[in-house]
Design a protein around this motif. Structure first.
Motif, PDB file in Angstrom:
ATOM      1  N   ASP A  64     -17.409 -22.565 -51.685  1.00  0.00           N
ATOM      2  CA  ASP A  64     -17.283 -23.180 -50.369  1.00  0.00           C
ATOM      3  C   ASP A  64     -16.026 -24.032 -50.256  1.00  0.00           C
ATOM      4  OD1 ASP A  64     -19.927 -22.349 -49.208  1.00  0.00           O
ATOM      5  OD2 ASP A  64     -20.620 -23.426 -50.985  1.00  0.00           O
ATOM      6  N   ALA A  65     -15.349 -24.267 -51.373  1.00  0.00           N
ATOM      7  CA  ALA A  65     -14.089 -25.006 -51.385  1.00  0.00           C
ATOM      8  C   ALA A  65     -13.405 -24.744 -52.720  1.00  0.00           C
ATOM      9  CB  ALA A  65     -14.314 -26.505 -51.182  1.00  0.00           C
ATOM     10  N   VAL A  66     -12.079 -24.902 -52.738  1.00  0.00           N
ATOM     11  CA  VAL A  66     -11.291 -24.694 -53.957  1.00  0.00           C
ATOM     12  C   VAL A  66     -10.404 -25.915 -54.163  1.00  0.00           C
ATOM     13  CG1 VAL A  66      -9.501 -23.293 -55.073  1.00  0.00           C
ATOM     14  CG2 VAL A  66     -11.290 -22.183 -53.707  1.00  0.00           C
ATOM     15  N   MET A  67     -10.387 -26.429 -55.400  1.00  0.00           N
ATOM     16  CA  MET A  67      -9.568 -27.581 -55.741  1.00  0.00           C
ATOM     17  C   MET A  67      -8.690 -27.255 -56.947  1.00  0.00           C
ATOM     18  SD  MET A  67     -12.235 -30.762 -55.201  1.00  0.00           S
ATOM     19  CE  MET A  67     -10.888 -31.948 -55.319  1.00  0.00           C
ATOM     20  N   VAL A  68      -7.484 -27.821 -56.977  1.00  0.00           N
ATOM     21  CA  VAL A  68      -6.524 -27.604 -58.063  1.00  0.00           C
ATOM     22  C   VAL A  68      -6.100 -28.956 -58.617  1.00  0.00           C
ATOM     23  CG1 VAL A  68      -4.235 -26.739 -58.662  1.00  0.00           C
ATOM     24  CG2 VAL A  68      -5.655 -25.471 -57.028  1.00  0.00           C
ATOM     25  N   GLY A  69      -6.178 -29.111 -59.940  1.00  0.00           N
ATOM     26  CA  GLY A  69      -5.640 -30.322 -60.580  1.00  0.00           C
ATOM     27  C   GLY A  69      -6.707 -31.282 -61.025  1.00  0.00           C
ATOM     28  N   GLY A  70      -6.221 -32.302 -61.764  1.00  0.00           N
ATOM     29  CA  GLY A  70      -4.823 -32.666 -62.012  1.00  0.00           C
ATOM     30  C   GLY A  70      -4.255 -32.048 -63.286  1.00  0.00           C
ATOM     31  N   GLY A  71      -3.282 -32.793 -63.849  1.00  0.00           N
ATOM     32  CA  GLY A  71      -2.548 -32.318 -64.990  1.00  0.00           C
ATOM     33  C   GLY A  71      -1.215 -31.705 -64.586  1.00  0.00           C
ATOM     34  N   GLU A 110     -11.684 -17.882 -47.128  1.00  0.00           N
ATOM     35  CA  GLU A 110     -11.589 -18.669 -45.891  1.00  0.00           C
ATOM     36  C   GLU A 110     -12.279 -20.024 -46.048  1.00  0.00           C
ATOM     37  OE1 GLU A 110     -13.271 -16.006 -42.974  1.00  0.00           O
ATOM     38  OE2 GLU A 110     -11.324 -15.052 -42.603  1.00  0.00           O
ATOM     39  N   VAL A 111     -11.929 -20.722 -47.134  1.00  0.00           N
ATOM     40  CA  VAL A 111     -12.540 -22.014 -47.432  1.00  0.00           C
ATOM     41  C   VAL A 111     -11.444 -23.056 -47.616  1.00  0.00           C
ATOM     42  CG1 VAL A 111     -14.551 -20.936 -48.509  1.00  0.00           C
ATOM     43  CG2 VAL A 111     -12.574 -21.585 -49.937  1.00  0.00           C
ATOM     44  N   PRO A 112     -11.795 -24.346 -47.559  1.00  0.00           N
ATOM     45  CA  PRO A 112     -10.807 -25.413 -47.729  1.00  0.00           C
ATOM     46  C   PRO A 112     -10.135 -25.359 -49.106  1.00  0.00           C
ATOM     47  CG  PRO A 112     -12.815 -26.292 -46.773  1.00  0.00           C
ATOM     48  CD  PRO A 112     -13.128 -24.884 -47.189  1.00  0.00           C
ATOM     49  N   ARG A 396      -6.873 -20.361 -39.769  1.00  0.00           N
ATOM     50  CA  ARG A 396      -5.770 -20.770 -40.633  1.00  0.00           C
ATOM     51  C   ARG A 396      -5.666 -19.868 -41.845  1.00  0.00           C
ATOM     52  NH1 ARG A 396      -4.834 -26.731 -43.367  1.00  0.00           N
ATOM     53  NH2 ARG A 396      -2.763 -26.291 -44.187  1.00  0.00           N
ATOM     54  N   ARG A 397      -6.784 -19.526 -42.450  1.00  0.00           N
ATOM     55  CA  ARG A 397      -6.766 -18.676 -43.645  1.00  0.00           C
ATOM     56  C   ARG A 397      -6.319 -17.263 -43.306  1.00  0.00           C
ATOM     57  NH1 ARG A 397      -6.117 -22.610 -45.533  1.00  0.00           N
ATOM     58  NH2 ARG A 397      -7.516 -23.933 -46.726  1.00  0.00           N
TER      59      ARG A 397
END
Length: 430
Positions: A64-71, A110-112, A396-397
């Motif tokens: 439902d969402a994708v996050m990247v990081g840290g590092g 199509e997710v944040p 947007r996606r």
């Protein structure tokens, strides 16, 4: 809600392993399932770390969402890390998948998409830059951890908003209760059959890039530093994946006097607790320094930065020191070699000189609010982004996918998505 969190959580590196814990603590109130995703994945590297899903499997999953990081992960260069080097393809794709692959996944689902304050260690080549600009423009929240990273994204052609926030691991002091940290410190000695816990310890991190020479020579210097602090040295491997453990063992084995060698960490809490309990931190690890700052411990950083490469040390120090003390933090020193360390320690075991910080880096980061306020603002923005209804992301996606298809079509016919990027980054590295 199911969130994919991309990073190098499958390697033995203290700093990288902190990020899943920080994220889980910050987003706990959402009740979301957070799936940590890494190039290889697997069981937790340490007992209090987190397991991770292989990126290949994540690309076939639903989130439902994708996050990247840290590092320091926003690059597409081939890696020499042993964990990723068993397969030539994995060595080539590992880091590109963490941000380009993650951004493509968010576009397809199509997710944040959130970039959660990672670092950009070097400039991008001309073939890579359009993909970087596309991925950055796809973000619903984009934050990096220093101004050098922001500059490299701008140089790649990205013109949108960028937030600069301190490395999120600065919240390490909140990850474990005080009693658990005290117990971890005591257990570090008991588990290694050191009977008496000294009144004073100094935490020392050695990295082969800076601690050069014969083991006996390094050991003599460590012994002198410990005597200046009137403390027992704790030699700790914060970057096991970089060979820190072997160096700590070799030096510790020849040290003339008592020493506690943490050549293999028993837990993340153990490392943090030993830094907290020590009179000072001396070493070359960014996240060792960050942990010392989080617990208010004096520190001597032994590191150098290239004018062309990562500014992760100056980027953190500039933010932290300016907010704490108007430009300096008592007890924070930055030297470029181990030969300079002893001159920073007074006869009473305290640090004697004012902090030496890269003035250009400080003057380029004139923030109006302290780091903790900026972190609170950042986390609120992260939450707003990931709870956004999927219906708001679809248009947007859809546009984002069209741009990505255009970029793919520009390369040679039949060429896999990452090939041009990887070859370009390899040339840039040389």
């Amino acid at each position: 809600m199911r969130i994919a969190h991309f990073g190098t959580f499958d390697v033995e590196n203290y700093g990288d392993l902190l990020f899943p814990l920080v994220l889980e603590r910050r987003l706990a109130h959402l009740g979301a399932e957070i799936v940590h995703v890494s190039p290889v994945g697997g069981a937790a590297v340490l007992p209090d770390a987190r397991p991770s899903l292989a990126s290949k499997e994540a690309f076939e999953s639903q989130f439902d969402a994708v996050m990247v990081g840290g590092g320091n992960i926003l690059h597409a260069r081939e890696t020499s890390l042993p964990a990723y080097g068993k397969s030539p393809e994995r060595a080539r794709l590992a880091y590109a998948e963490l941000w380009l692959g993650a951004s493509a996944l968010a576009a397809r689902l199509e997710v944040p998409l959130v970039w959660n304050a990672p670092g950009v260690p070097a400039a991008f080549g001309p073939a890579t830059a359009p993909f970087v600009a596309w991925a950055a423009a796809s973000c619903d929240r984009l934050a990096v951890r220093d101004s050098g990273s922001a500059h490299r994204l701008r140089s790649a052609g990205y013109a949108g908003p960028i937030a600069i926030v301190p490395d999120t691991a600065i919240e390490v002091a909140a990850l474990w209760p005080a009693e658990q940290r005290r117990a971890a410190f005591r257990d570090a000695f008991a588990a290694r059959k050191v009977d008496a816990i000294p009144e004073r310890t100094v935490f020392i991190h050695l990295n082969s890039r800076y601690a050069t020479g014969e083991a006996g020579e390094i050991a003599e210097r460590v012994a002198r530093i410990a005597r200046r602090f009137d403390a027992l040295p704790i030699l700790a491997a914060l970057g096991g994946c970089h060979g820190d453990g072997e160096l700590a063992r070799r030096v510790g084995g020849t040290l003339p006097g008592p020493v506690l060698v943490l050549d293999e960490l028993r837990s993340l809490c153990e490392a943090a607790a030993c830094i907290e309990a020590s009179v000072a931190y001396v070493g070359s690890s960014l996240h060792g320094l960050i942990t010392a700052c989080a617990f208010g411990r004096p520190a001597i950083l032994v590191a150098r930065e290239s004018s062309r490469g990562s500014a992760k040390f100056s980027g953190f120090i500039a933010q932290w020191t300016r907010a704490r003390c108007g430009g300096t933090q008592p007890g924070l020193h930055w030297v470029s070699s181990w030969e300079e360390v002893e001159g920073r320690i007074g006869d009473d075991g305290g640090l004697v000189a004012p902090a030496r910080v890269d003035r250009d880096a400080v003057e380029s980061l004139l923030f109006g609010t302290p780091p903790r306020d900026r972190l609170e603002t950042h986390w609120r923005a992260v939450e707003e982004a990931i709870v956004r209804p999927r219906s708001e992301c679809r248009a947007r996606r859809s546009g984002s996918r069209r741009v990505l298809d255009f970029l793919r079509a520009r390369g040679p016919v039949g060429q896999p998505l990452f090939d041009a990027v990887l070859s370009d980054q390899a040339r840039a590295r040389r």
